[in-house]
Design a protein around this motif. Sequence first.
Motif, mmCIF file in Angstrom:
data_model
loop_
_atom_site.group_PDB
_atom_site.id
_atom_site.type_symbol
_atom_site.label_atom_id
_atom_site.label_comp_id
_atom_site.label_asym_id
_atom_site.label_seq_id
_atom_site.Cartn_x
_atom_site.Cartn_y
_atom_site.Cartn_z
ATOM 1 N N LEU A 165 0.610 -1.136 0.043
ATOM 2 C CA LEU A 165 0.075 0.004 0.090
ATOM 3 C C LEU A 165 0.990 1.166 0.027
ATOM 4 O O LEU A 165 0.368 2.268 0.246
ATOM 5 C CB LEU A 165 -1.137 -0.087 1.239
ATOM 6 C CG LEU A 165 -1.819 -1.322 1.362
ATOM 7 C CD1 LEU A 165 -2.557 -0.940 2.649
ATOM 8 C CD2 LEU A 165 -2.835 -1.246 0.079
ATOM 9 N N LYS A 166 2.124 1.004 -0.384
ATOM 10 C CA LYS A 166 2.900 2.282 -0.144
ATOM 11 C C LYS A 166 2.599 3.594 -0.950
ATOM 12 O O LYS A 166 2.108 3.252 -2.185
ATOM 13 C CB LYS A 166 4.410 1.857 -0.485
ATOM 14 C CG LYS A 166 5.566 2.883 -0.268
ATOM 15 C CD LYS A 166 7.140 2.498 -0.553
ATOM 16 C CE LYS A 166 7.793 3.526 -0.273
ATOM 17 N NZ LYS A 166 9.338 3.044 -0.273
ATOM 18 N N ASP A 167 2.501 4.644 -0.595
ATOM 19 C CA ASP A 167 2.338 5.935 -1.414
ATOM 20 C C ASP A 167 0.642 5.758 -1.468
ATOM 21 O O ASP A 167 0.383 7.034 -2.209
ATOM 22 C CB ASP A 167 2.828 5.986 -2.615
ATOM 23 C CG ASP A 167 4.378 6.119 -2.675
ATOM 24 O OD1 ASP A 167 4.841 6.831 -1.811
ATOM 25 O OD2 ASP A 167 5.094 5.511 -3.193
ATOM 26 N N CYS A 172 -5.773 12.044 8.423
ATOM 27 C CA CYS A 172 -5.761 13.500 8.714
ATOM 28 C C CYS A 172 -4.785 13.852 9.494
ATOM 29 O O CYS A 172 -4.161 13.082 10.538
ATOM 30 C CB CYS A 172 -7.142 13.738 9.461
ATOM 31 S SG CYS A 172 -7.331 15.309 10.013
ATOM 32 N N HIS A 173 -4.306 15.057 9.459
ATOM 33 C CA HIS A 173 -3.041 15.492 10.227
ATOM 34 C C HIS A 173 -3.350 15.263 12.036
ATOM 35 O O HIS A 173 -4.614 15.451 12.196
ATOM 36 C CB HIS A 173 -2.860 17.326 10.098
ATOM 37 C CG HIS A 173 -1.839 17.568 10.675
ATOM 38 N ND1 HIS A 173 -1.629 17.930 12.220
ATOM 39 C CD2 HIS A 173 -0.585 17.998 10.255
ATOM 40 C CE1 HIS A 173 -0.436 18.432 12.235
ATOM 41 N NE2 HIS A 173 0.139 18.555 11.180
ATOM 42 N N LYS A 208 0.134 9.827 3.857
ATOM 43 C CA LYS A 208 -0.077 11.397 3.335
ATOM 44 C C LYS A 208 -0.762 11.910 4.416
ATOM 45 O O LYS A 208 -1.807 11.332 4.845
ATOM 46 C CB LYS A 208 -0.762 11.292 1.955
ATOM 47 C CG LYS A 208 -0.093 10.705 0.858
ATOM 48 C CD LYS A 208 1.490 11.212 0.512
ATOM 49 C CE LYS A 208 1.721 10.776 -0.685
ATOM 50 N NZ LYS A 208 2.080 9.221 -0.616
ATOM 51 N N LEU A 209 -0.385 13.007 5.013
ATOM 52 C CA LEU A 209 -1.070 13.925 5.979
ATOM 53 C C LEU A 209 -1.935 14.759 5.384
ATOM 54 O O LEU A 209 -1.296 15.507 4.459
ATOM 55 C CB LEU A 209 0.014 14.269 6.980
ATOM 56 C CG LEU A 209 0.467 13.418 7.975
ATOM 57 C CD1 LEU A 209 1.536 14.058 8.916
ATOM 58 C CD2 LEU A 209 -0.210 12.302 8.853
ATOM 59 N N LEU A 210 -3.277 14.650 5.637
ATOM 60 C CA LEU A 210 -4.145 15.601 4.859
ATOM 61 C C LEU A 210 -4.827 16.775 5.856
ATOM 62 O O LEU A 210 -4.667 16.276 6.965
ATOM 63 C CB LEU A 210 -5.085 14.757 4.199
ATOM 64 C CG LEU A 210 -4.666 13.873 3.065
ATOM 65 C CD1 LEU A 210 -5.749 13.069 2.610
ATOM 66 C CD2 LEU A 210 -3.704 14.681 2.161
ATOM 67 N N GLY A 211 -5.389 17.585 5.494
ATOM 68 C CA GLY A 211 -6.096 18.604 6.016
ATOM 69 C C GLY A 211 -7.448 18.327 6.809
ATOM 70 O O GLY A 211 -8.000 19.334 7.414
ATOM 71 N N ALA A 224 -6.817 8.633 -5.788
ATOM 72 C CA ALA A 224 -5.454 9.205 -5.562
ATOM 73 C C ALA A 224 -4.791 8.184 -4.396
ATOM 74 O O ALA A 224 -3.801 8.107 -4.359
ATOM 75 C CB ALA A 224 -5.432 10.555 -5.279
ATOM 76 N N LEU A 225 -5.691 7.759 -3.246
ATOM 77 C CA LEU A 225 -5.366 6.716 -2.395
ATOM 78 C C LEU A 225 -6.094 5.562 -2.447
ATOM 79 O O LEU A 225 -7.348 5.621 -2.825
ATOM 80 C CB LEU A 225 -5.392 7.599 -0.983
ATOM 81 C CG LEU A 225 -4.635 8.972 -0.666
ATOM 82 C CD1 LEU A 225 -5.178 9.531 0.443
ATOM 83 C CD2 LEU A 225 -3.205 8.621 -0.766
ATOM 84 N N LEU A 226 -5.775 4.499 -1.796
ATOM 85 C CA LEU A 226 -6.566 3.171 -1.625
ATOM 86 C C LEU A 226 -7.452 3.210 -0.226
ATOM 87 O O LEU A 226 -8.153 2.766 -0.340
ATOM 88 C CB LEU A 226 -5.637 2.151 -1.825
ATOM 89 C CG LEU A 226 -5.014 2.091 -2.966
ATOM 90 C CD1 LEU A 226 -3.937 0.606 -2.917
ATOM 91 C CD2 LEU A 226 -5.862 1.966 -4.223
#
Length: 340
Positions: A165-167, A172-173, A208-211, A224-226
């Motif tokens: 599952l890399k990348d 969420c942050h 990936k840390l998201l807002g 874009a993500l799984l």
Amino acid sequence: MVTRILLELVLIFAWLVGSAAATAAQDSSAGGRVVLYTSVDEPYARPIIRRFERQTGISVTLVTDAEAAKSAGLAQRLLAEKDRPRADVYWGNEIFHAIDLASQGVLAPYRSPVAAQIPQRWRAKDDLYTCTGLRARVIAISTRPQHADLIAPIKTLDDLTNPALKDRIGWCHPAFGTASGHFAALYVLWGEDRYRQFLHGLRANNLKLLGGNAAVVEQVAAGALLAGPTDNDDVNNARAEGMKVDMIIPDQGRGQIGTLLIPTTVALVKGAPNEHNAKTLIDYLLSPQVEKELLDSRFLAWSIRDAQQQARGMDLDYEKAARQMRRAIEIALEILQERK
């Protein structure tokens, strides 16, 4: 004659002043207004508040916050206003900041008559807040056919560290919204060593840390993500809009930790300018009718009054998790953002 007229004018003036004072007192207790700070998403909160206004005649000033700063932003505002409170009621979309506000003297005790219907586990022992309705942390997953083989093995949070599952994983942050409580819960349940090991696994997968939680769902739905942890209502909203996303409730197997159950919280602000109206609003927000409306809209996952409908939740000391939240966030950012 003039003296008599003057005396009558004075008496009339005095009566008017007294009448105005009485009216003001009545407005502050039986009519008038109330100020509500809430991190519950506005599309869910506003219809409920409008109905309250129609039923009671009390005008509600509704103060919300941005998605990325949910709960944390309002909690900071309440702390800043502690000596001169502007809010009367705090309606949080999670429990951890309510616990923190209570410990810092921002909230006042109030035992609503409605609280008798709510299990003791979900009531603060000092009546500084009461929980109502449960959301849950879930893992949002892509429903795109080409992702099925990679998604199928995901059953637990640990599965998100699978190198396959890399990348393609988001979260969420840690300093935002319910993610803060989720990281704190894992820190308390696992202990620091196990917690760090998990975070390093996420880092190795280029998490990936998201807002915000909604951003996690949007990225998953877009392909874009799984997958990525989020709240049940964020996935429900996306599905209602036809997005290619679903959810699983993680860690439900035997011997696994369960998922984090997130109660919403209602509390009286200490020194509330409109205390009587505040208590009326609190009683309303804690009512089974409001809880049912939030269940029907799929903001909530389960009733706090019916344990049979709940998924298996974490056996968590929420107060301990609230106390350890700052430390849990610091470690998460240290590892996930490679600060050290």
